[in-house]
Design a protein around this motif. Structure first.
Motif, mmCIF file in Angstrom:
data_model
loop_
_atom_site.group_PDB
_atom_site.id
_atom_site.type_symbol
_atom_site.label_atom_id
_atom_site.label_comp_id
_atom_site.label_asym_id
_atom_site.label_seq_id
_atom_site.Cartn_x
_atom_site.Cartn_y
_atom_site.Cartn_z
ATOM 1 N N THR A 29 0.830 -1.203 0.000
ATOM 2 C CA THR A 29 0.000 0.000 0.000
ATOM 3 C C THR A 29 0.867 1.256 0.000
ATOM 4 O O THR A 29 2.075 1.193 0.217
ATOM 5 N N VAL A 30 0.199 2.384 -0.196
ATOM 6 C CA VAL A 30 0.877 3.683 -0.109
ATOM 7 C C VAL A 30 1.531 3.843 1.261
ATOM 8 O O VAL A 30 2.671 4.300 1.360
ATOM 9 N N ASP A 32 2.712 1.574 3.182
ATOM 10 C CA ASP A 32 3.923 0.749 3.206
ATOM 11 C C ASP A 32 5.076 1.461 2.496
ATOM 12 O O ASP A 32 6.221 1.424 2.961
ATOM 13 N N ALA A 33 4.775 2.092 1.363
ATOM 14 C CA ALA A 33 5.811 2.819 0.622
ATOM 15 C C ALA A 33 6.360 3.969 1.458
ATOM 16 O O ALA A 33 7.561 4.211 1.480
ATOM 17 N N TRP A 34 5.467 4.671 2.164
ATOM 18 C CA TRP A 34 5.911 5.760 3.044
ATOM 19 C C TRP A 34 6.835 5.208 4.133
ATOM 20 O O TRP A 34 7.918 5.734 4.360
ATOM 21 N N ALA A 35 6.392 4.150 4.797
ATOM 22 C CA ALA A 35 7.176 3.576 5.899
ATOM 23 C C ALA A 35 8.541 3.089 5.433
ATOM 24 O O ALA A 35 9.523 3.207 6.170
ATOM 25 N N ALA A 36 8.614 2.570 4.215
ATOM 26 C CA ALA A 36 9.885 2.071 3.695
ATOM 27 C C ALA A 36 10.823 3.194 3.257
ATOM 28 O O ALA A 36 12.027 2.967 3.119
ATOM 29 N N SER A 37 10.290 4.396 3.067
ATOM 30 C CA SER A 37 11.119 5.471 2.539
ATOM 31 C C SER A 37 11.400 6.606 3.520
ATOM 32 O O SER A 37 12.164 7.513 3.203
ATOM 33 N N THR A 38 10.781 6.565 4.702
ATOM 34 C CA THR A 38 11.011 7.620 5.688
ATOM 35 C C THR A 38 11.190 7.017 7.074
ATOM 36 O O THR A 38 10.922 5.837 7.283
ATOM 37 N N ASP A 39 11.591 7.868 8.010
ATOM 38 C CA ASP A 39 11.736 7.403 9.392
ATOM 39 C C ASP A 39 10.787 8.141 10.336
ATOM 40 O O ASP A 39 11.019 8.206 11.536
ATOM 41 N N PHE A 40 9.701 8.712 9.803
ATOM 42 C CA PHE A 40 8.697 9.374 10.623
ATOM 43 C C PHE A 40 7.308 9.091 10.047
ATOM 44 O O PHE A 40 7.180 8.678 8.896
ATOM 45 N N GLU A 41 6.282 9.304 10.874
ATOM 46 C CA GLU A 41 4.915 9.018 10.441
ATOM 47 C C GLU A 41 4.458 10.003 9.367
ATOM 48 O O GLU A 41 4.833 11.170 9.387
ATOM 49 N N MET A 42 3.631 9.501 8.455
ATOM 50 C CA MET A 42 3.080 10.356 7.418
ATOM 51 C C MET A 42 2.121 11.359 8.065
ATOM 52 O O MET A 42 1.215 10.957 8.797
ATOM 53 N N PRO A 43 2.314 12.661 7.819
ATOM 54 C CA PRO A 43 1.378 13.643 8.348
ATOM 55 C C PRO A 43 -0.049 13.336 7.880
ATOM 56 O O PRO A 43 -0.257 12.897 6.743
ATOM 57 N N ALA A 44 -1.014 13.562 8.750
ATOM 58 C CA ALA A 44 -2.401 13.183 8.478
ATOM 59 C C ALA A 44 -2.960 13.817 7.215
ATOM 60 O O ALA A 44 -3.796 13.231 6.544
ATOM 61 N N ASN A 45 -2.514 14.992 6.850
ATOM 62 C CA ASN A 45 -3.084 15.700 5.710
ATOM 63 C C ASN A 45 -2.252 15.586 4.429
ATOM 64 O O ASN A 45 -2.420 16.378 3.515
ATOM 65 N N THR A 46 -1.370 14.603 4.355
ATOM 66 C CA THR A 46 -0.539 14.404 3.178
ATOM 67 C C THR A 46 -1.386 13.938 2.006
ATOM 68 O O THR A 46 -2.218 13.044 2.137
ATOM 69 N N LEU A 47 -1.162 14.548 0.840
ATOM 70 C CA LEU A 47 -1.819 14.118 -0.387
ATOM 71 C C LEU A 47 -0.916 13.112 -1.086
ATOM 72 O O LEU A 47 0.307 13.256 -1.079
ATOM 73 N N VAL A 48 -1.534 12.101 -1.711
ATOM 74 C CA VAL A 48 -0.762 11.049 -2.369
ATOM 75 C C VAL A 48 -1.309 10.812 -3.768
ATOM 76 O O VAL A 48 -2.524 10.800 -3.975
ATOM 77 N N ARG A 57 -4.173 6.599 1.308
ATOM 78 C CA ARG A 57 -2.971 5.907 1.791
ATOM 79 C C ARG A 57 -3.148 4.397 1.878
ATOM 80 O O ARG A 57 -2.184 3.671 2.015
ATOM 81 N N GLU A 58 -4.393 3.910 1.781
ATOM 82 C CA GLU A 58 -4.655 2.464 1.780
ATOM 83 C C GLU A 58 -4.620 1.871 0.373
ATOM 84 O O GLU A 58 -4.724 0.662 0.207
ATOM 85 N N HIS A 59 -4.460 2.712 -0.635
ATOM 86 C CA HIS A 59 -4.484 2.263 -2.026
ATOM 87 C C HIS A 59 -3.321 1.299 -2.297
ATOM 88 O O HIS A 59 -2.219 1.479 -1.794
ATOM 89 N N ALA A 60 -3.588 0.303 -3.106
ATOM 90 C CA ALA A 60 -2.565 -0.690 -3.454
ATOM 91 C C ALA A 60 -1.469 -0.071 -4.318
ATOM 92 O O ALA A 60 -1.731 0.782 -5.167
ATOM 93 N N VAL A 61 -0.243 -0.509 -4.085
ATOM 94 C CA VAL A 61 0.910 -0.117 -4.886
ATOM 95 C C VAL A 61 1.456 -1.380 -5.531
ATOM 96 O O VAL A 61 1.592 -2.408 -4.860
ATOM 97 N N VAL A 62 1.753 -1.296 -6.827
ATOM 98 C CA VAL A 62 2.291 -2.459 -7.528
ATOM 99 C C VAL A 62 3.618 -2.103 -8.193
ATOM 100 O O VAL A 62 3.942 -0.925 -8.374
ATOM 101 N N ASP A 63 4.342 -3.118 -8.537
ATOM 102 C CA ASP A 63 5.623 -2.970 -9.203
ATOM 103 C C ASP A 63 5.483 -2.052 -10.418
ATOM 104 O O ASP A 63 4.559 -2.206 -11.209
ATOM 105 N N GLY A 64 6.367 -1.073 -10.539
ATOM 106 C CA GLY A 64 6.350 -0.139 -11.658
ATOM 107 C C GLY A 64 5.616 1.164 -11.373
ATOM 108 O O GLY A 64 5.672 2.092 -12.180
#
Length: 76
Positions: A29-30, A32-48, A57-64
Protein backbone atom coordinates in the motif's frame (compact mmCIF):
# COMPACT_ATOMS: atom_id res chain seq x y z
CA UNK A 1 11.35 -3.73 -11.42
CA UNK A 2 10.82 -1.09 -8.76
CA UNK A 3 8.56 1.51 -7.20
CA UNK A 4 9.56 5.15 -7.69
CA UNK A 5 8.80 7.44 -4.73
CA UNK A 6 8.80 11.25 -4.99
CA UNK A 7 8.56 13.90 -2.27
CA UNK A 8 7.47 17.48 -2.92
CA UNK A 9 7.83 20.85 -1.17
CA UNK A 10 8.10 20.64 2.64
CA UNK A 11 8.07 16.83 2.56
CA UNK A 12 11.17 16.96 0.36
CA UNK A 13 12.82 19.22 2.90
CA UNK A 14 11.80 17.06 5.84
CA UNK A 15 12.93 13.76 4.29
CA UNK A 16 16.05 15.29 2.78
CA UNK A 17 15.36 13.63 -0.58
CA UNK A 18 13.42 14.43 -3.72
CA UNK A 19 12.97 10.85 -4.84
CA UNK A 20 14.07 7.31 -4.32
CA UNK A 21 13.58 3.83 -5.71
CA UNK A 22 12.16 0.99 -3.62
CA UNK A 23 12.08 -2.73 -4.17
CA UNK A 24 8.45 -3.84 -4.42
CA UNK A 25 9.03 -6.69 -1.95
CA UNK A 26 6.89 -6.13 1.14
CA UNK A 27 5.18 -3.01 -0.21
CA UNK A 28 1.44 -3.48 -0.71
CA UNK A 29 0.00 0.00 0.00
CA UNK A 30 0.88 3.68 -0.11
CA UNK A 31 1.38 3.56 3.67
CA UNK A 32 3.92 0.75 3.21
CA UNK A 33 5.81 2.82 0.62
CA UNK A 34 5.91 5.76 3.04
CA UNK A 35 7.18 3.58 5.90
CA UNK A 36 9.88 2.07 3.69
CA UNK A 37 11.12 5.47 2.54
CA UNK A 38 11.01 7.62 5.69
CA UNK A 39 11.74 7.40 9.39
CA UNK A 40 8.70 9.37 10.62
CA UNK A 41 4.92 9.02 10.44
CA UNK A 42 3.08 10.36 7.42
CA UNK A 43 1.38 13.64 8.35
CA UNK A 44 -2.40 13.18 8.48
CA UNK A 45 -3.08 15.70 5.71
CA UNK A 46 -0.54 14.40 3.18
CA UNK A 47 -1.82 14.12 -0.39
CA UNK A 48 -0.76 11.05 -2.37
CA UNK A 49 -0.80 10.25 -6.08
CA UNK A 50 -0.02 7.02 -7.87
CA UNK A 51 0.89 7.46 -11.51
CA UNK A 52 -0.47 11.04 -11.44
CA UNK A 53 -3.88 10.18 -9.92
CA UNK A 54 -4.80 11.05 -6.34
CA UNK A 55 -5.41 8.05 -4.07
CA UNK A 56 -5.79 7.22 -0.38
CA UNK A 57 -2.97 5.91 1.79
CA UNK A 58 -4.66 2.46 1.78
CA UNK A 59 -4.48 2.26 -2.03
CA UNK A 60 -2.56 -0.69 -3.45
CA UNK A 61 0.91 -0.12 -4.89
CA UNK A 62 2.29 -2.46 -7.53
CA UNK A 63 5.62 -2.97 -9.20
CA UNK A 64 6.35 -0.14 -11.66
CA UNK A 65 4.19 2.48 -9.91
CA UNK A 66 5.27 6.04 -9.21
CA UNK A 67 4.10 7.19 -5.77
CA UNK A 68 4.19 10.93 -5.07
CA UNK A 69 3.70 12.58 -1.67
CA UNK A 70 2.56 16.22 -1.42
CA UNK A 71 1.95 18.43 1.61
CA UNK A 72 -1.47 20.10 1.58
CA UNK A 73 -1.63 23.30 -0.45
CA UNK A 74 -3.14 26.42 1.02
CA UNK A 75 -3.68 29.78 -0.51
CA UNK A 76 -5.13 33.08 0.26
Amino acid sequence: MSIQVKFFASLRERTGKADMTLSPAGIATVADAWAASTDFEMPANTLVAINHEYVTREHAVVDGDEVAFFPPVTGG
